[in-house]
Design a protein around this motif. Structure first.
Motif, short mmCIF file in Angstrom:
data_model
loop_
_atom_site.label_atom_id
_atom_site.label_comp_id
_atom_site.label_asym_id
_atom_site.label_seq_id
_atom_site.Cartn_x
_atom_site.Cartn_y
_atom_site.Cartn_z
N ARG A 15 -21.42 34.05 -6.97
CA ARG A 15 -20.15 33.63 -6.39
C ARG A 15 -19.09 33.52 -7.48
O ARG A 15 -19.42 33.25 -8.64
CB ARG A 15 -20.31 32.28 -5.68
CG ARG A 15 -21.27 32.29 -4.52
CD ARG A 15 -21.44 30.90 -3.95
NE ARG A 15 -21.96 29.99 -4.96
CZ ARG A 15 -22.08 28.67 -4.77
NH1 ARG A 15 -21.70 28.13 -3.64
NH2 ARG A 15 -22.57 27.90 -5.73
N PRO A 16 -17.82 33.71 -7.16
CA PRO A 16 -16.78 33.61 -8.19
C PRO A 16 -16.80 32.29 -8.93
O PRO A 16 -16.60 32.24 -10.14
CB PRO A 16 -15.48 33.80 -7.39
CG PRO A 16 -15.89 34.59 -6.19
CD PRO A 16 -17.27 34.12 -5.85
N GLU A 17 -17.04 31.20 -8.20
CA GLU A 17 -17.02 29.88 -8.84
C GLU A 17 -18.23 29.63 -9.73
O GLU A 17 -18.26 28.68 -10.51
CB GLU A 17 -16.92 28.78 -7.78
CG GLU A 17 -18.04 28.81 -6.75
CD GLU A 17 -17.69 29.69 -5.55
OE1 GLU A 17 -18.31 29.51 -4.50
OE2 GLU A 17 -16.77 30.53 -5.67
N THR A 50 -10.79 32.84 -7.08
CA THR A 50 -10.49 32.75 -5.65
C THR A 50 -11.34 33.76 -4.88
O THR A 50 -11.30 34.96 -5.18
CB THR A 50 -9.00 33.03 -5.38
OG1 THR A 50 -8.21 32.11 -6.14
CG2 THR A 50 -8.69 32.88 -3.90
N HIS A 51 -12.09 33.27 -3.93
CA HIS A 51 -12.91 34.19 -3.12
C HIS A 51 -11.99 35.06 -2.27
O HIS A 51 -11.01 34.57 -1.71
CB HIS A 51 -13.87 33.40 -2.23
CG HIS A 51 -14.98 34.23 -1.66
ND1 HIS A 51 -14.79 35.06 -0.58
CD2 HIS A 51 -16.26 34.39 -2.05
CE1 HIS A 51 -15.94 35.68 -0.31
NE2 HIS A 51 -16.84 35.29 -1.17
N ARG A 95 -14.20 35.24 3.35
CA ARG A 95 -15.40 35.55 4.12
C ARG A 95 -15.23 35.11 5.57
O ARG A 95 -14.41 34.24 5.88
CB ARG A 95 -16.64 34.88 3.50
CG ARG A 95 -16.53 33.39 3.40
CD ARG A 95 -17.89 32.77 3.04
NE ARG A 95 -18.39 33.23 1.79
CZ ARG A 95 -18.16 32.62 0.62
NH1 ARG A 95 -17.40 31.53 0.59
NH2 ARG A 95 -18.64 33.09 -0.49
N ALA A 100 -19.58 41.85 -3.12
CA ALA A 100 -19.28 40.48 -2.73
C ALA A 100 -20.42 39.85 -1.94
O ALA A 100 -20.52 38.63 -1.84
CB ALA A 100 -17.99 40.43 -1.90
N VAL A 124 -15.70 40.93 3.78
CA VAL A 124 -14.49 40.47 3.11
C VAL A 124 -13.30 40.62 4.05
O VAL A 124 -13.06 41.69 4.60
CB VAL A 124 -14.24 41.27 1.81
CG1 VAL A 124 -12.91 40.88 1.18
CG2 VAL A 124 -15.38 41.03 0.83
N SER A 173 -14.03 42.61 -9.61
CA SER A 173 -13.86 41.69 -8.49
C SER A 173 -13.43 42.44 -7.24
O SER A 173 -12.75 43.47 -7.32
CB SER A 173 -12.81 40.61 -8.82
OG SER A 173 -13.29 39.72 -9.81
N ASN A 193 -7.21 36.64 -2.51
CA ASN A 193 -6.93 36.80 -3.94
C ASN A 193 -6.08 38.04 -4.25
O ASN A 193 -5.89 38.38 -5.42
CB ASN A 193 -8.23 36.85 -4.75
CG ASN A 193 -9.07 38.09 -4.46
OD1 ASN A 193 -8.85 38.78 -3.46
ND2 ASN A 193 -10.02 38.37 -5.32
#
Length: 340
Positions: free
Chosen positions: A34-36, A97-98, A101, A138, A142, A154, A160
């Motif tokens: 995950r991005p975070e 920032t995702h 989803r 991802a 998306v 990304s 984003n």
């Protein structure tokens, strides 16, 4: 002893078709970070392409700020650091920032036939809102998919996309800003060396004893009479010594001035490349289109302002700042102009 990890592909005979597809999709999804969850180094430099960009930024900063013999004025320093800060902030927001989803409640509504605009992805067995697609990188569907950018590693989607466009904008602006200052440095250097380089280049032309050489000697005599600091004839006939003496009083010396010229070439190329990409992205935004569907105009509201708000947000004063988000939820879109 360690228990070996068995992939879904190895257990395919034990599952029916639908169960195997679902299990395989969940396995692939688990592999996607995950991005975070990204580590700082992986976030800032996920691949060699973005590494080249940051290397150019650091090289420019070192030449024009850290190791510059003569500091720029306060206004140039403030503007340069402000642009650099906004570039980095936009990149971080784009990475963290995702892209968006599909929520579970929307999936349930689509399964119950309550979402008229939903379409079925039979490959991944997923319901898709308008302008959404399944992205392997991802690991999910998306919302408002624009494209997958290999430069930043990304997926660029509904939430984003603004930060990605701002990263392009401030990267272009930074390259142009530093390029202008590099040009001014090179121009100042040429003006400084012009009294020396002019006679030197003139004296290197023509065979010995030619009228041109005689004219050059007369020109040099006139200039030396007006300026005793002009190089002697022996210096002008020794190019290496001449260049060493010419750059002796230049700030930073010859090596530094070569680095300044290199930054000028890098920034010129980067500005042209980023400007073309940024203008293309702006065109897609005002036309309510995406990179993967550049000819699809069925979501164009007919108003460039409404189209832009779908990406940059409702408040125009925040369009150029890496804060806030787009207008809408990415599940539904304003009525197009043909349907209005």
């Amino acid at each position: 002893c360690a228990v070996p990890r068995i992939s879904m592909a190895e257990t395919a005979p034990l599952l029916d078709g639908g169960a195997y597809t679902t299990a395989l999709r969940e396995e692939e999804k688990a592999k996607v970070p995950r991005p975070e969850d990204r580590r700082p180094l992986a976030m800032f430099c996920p691949n060699p392409f973005i590494g080249v960009i940051w290397t150019a930024v650091i090289f420019n900063y070192g030449v024009h700020v850290a190791f510059r013999p003569e500091r720029w004025n306060v206004l140039s320093l403030l503007l340069g650091h402000a642009i650099l800060g906004l570039q980095i902030a936009s990149f971080v927001r784009c990475q963290l920032t995702h892209p968006g989803r599909v929520p579970d409640w929307w999936d349930e509504r689509a399964n119950n036939g309550l979402e008229a605009d939903a379409t079925k992805d039979h490959v991944y067995d997923k319901w898709l809102p308008p302008r959404s697609r399944w992205v392997n990188n991802a690991g999910c569907v998306v919302l408002g998919l624009d494209h997958y950018c290999f430069w930043v590693s990304s997926t660029i989607g509904h939430y984003n996309r603004k930060h990605f466009i701002l990263f392009l904008y401030y990267s272009m602006l930074l390259a142009a800003f530093v390029g202008v200052h590099a040009f001014l440095s090179c121009y100042t250097l040429l003006r400084r060396l012009e009294p020396l380089m002019g006679p030197f280049a003139f004296g290197m032309m023509g065979p010995a004893g030619s009228p041109m050489i005689h004219q050059w000697h007369m020109e040099m005599a006139r200039r030396r009479a007006a300026d005793p600091t002009m190089p002697s004839m022996a210096q002008l006939h020794n190019p290496q010594q001449f260049l060493a003496d010419a750059f002796a009083d230049v700030p930073g010396g010859l090596v530094y001035q070569i680095c300044v010229f290199v930054t000028l070439i890098i920034d010129l190329i980067a500005t042209i490349f980023l400007c073309g990409f940024f203008v293309w992205q702006c065109y897609l935004v005002v036309k309510a289109r995406t990179t993967i569907d550049p000819d699809d105009d069925k979501y164009d509201t007919g108003s460039w302002s409404l189209n832009t708000k779908q990406v940059l947000g409702r408040r125009a004063v925040l369009w150029l700042l890496p804060v806030g988000g787009p207008d809408g939820d990415g599940l539904s879109w304003p009525a197009p102009k043909k349907a209005s």
